[in-house]
Write a protein that holds these residues in place. Sequence first.
Motif, PDB file in Angstrom:
ATOM      1  N   ILE A  73       2.479  16.047  -8.483  1.00 43.91           N
ATOM      2  CA  ILE A  73       3.270  15.434  -7.413  1.00 43.91           C
ATOM      3  C   ILE A  73       2.511  15.511  -6.092  1.00 43.91           C
ATOM      4  N   GLY A  74       1.892  16.649  -5.819  1.00 46.51           N
ATOM      5  CA  GLY A  74       1.102  16.795  -4.592  1.00 46.51           C
ATOM      6  C   GLY A  74      -0.058  15.825  -4.545  1.00 46.51           C
ATOM      7  N   ALA A 102      -0.604   9.035   1.024  1.00 46.16           N
ATOM      8  CA  ALA A 102      -0.896   9.257   2.440  1.00 46.16           C
ATOM      9  C   ALA A 102      -2.258   8.683   2.800  1.00 46.16           C
ATOM     10  N   ALA A 103      -3.241   8.857   1.918  1.00 46.26           N
ATOM     11  CA  ALA A 103      -4.576   8.321   2.173  1.00 46.26           C
ATOM     12  C   ALA A 103      -4.540   6.789   2.196  1.00 46.26           C
ATOM     13  N   GLU A 104      -3.778   6.191   1.289  1.00 44.42           N
ATOM     14  CA  GLU A 104      -3.652   4.724   1.275  1.00 44.42           C
ATOM     15  C   GLU A 104      -2.982   4.224   2.550  1.00 44.42           C
ATOM     16  N   ALA A 163      -5.494   4.405   5.391  1.00 41.95           N
ATOM     17  CA  ALA A 163      -6.477   3.329   5.259  1.00 41.95           C
ATOM     18  C   ALA A 163      -5.866   2.001   5.699  1.00 41.95           C
ATOM     19  N   ARG A 164      -4.616   1.762   5.349  1.00 40.69           N
ATOM     20  CA  ARG A 164      -3.924   0.516   5.743  1.00 40.69           C
ATOM     21  C   ARG A 164      -3.793   0.452   7.258  1.00 40.69           C
ATOM     22  N   GLU A 165      -3.436   1.573   7.879  1.00 43.90           N
ATOM     23  CA  GLU A 165      -3.294   1.609   9.341  1.00 43.90           C
ATOM     24  C   GLU A 165      -4.634   1.333  10.024  1.00 43.90           C
TER      25      GLU A 165
END
Length: 120
Positions: free
Chosen positions: A58-59, A66-68, A71-73
């Motif tokens: 789950i972690g 969170a990484a995706e 990257a999107r931001e």
Amino acid sequence: MADEEVVNGSTEETDDKSQKEKRSAKHDSGAADLEKVTDYAEEKEISTQDVSGAISLIGDQRNKQAAEKIAREKELLKVSIKKEDVDLIVKEMEISKLMAERTLREHHGNVVNALIALTN
């Protein structure tokens, strides 16, 4: 007359037998249902390795999401937008400047597409 009494007596006996059979059938089905309820499966212990493995999975998924998102931001920040376009969207749609900028960046600076997305 004696013959009729015997016939009537035998029909009463068969009626009594059929009623008893119906009662016993009802009780038998109830017993079968009760057996289903009382059946149980053996519980097995959950090992700490299983729990820690599930937690780490789950972690890992949360970290990946969170990484995706980061990257999107970063991609959205690279999109150049005009101040006039942001002001137009804020004025026409009556939304915050941050929301207008984000929507405009998501539509690669295209004001028309951003307005269409906001109205839908």
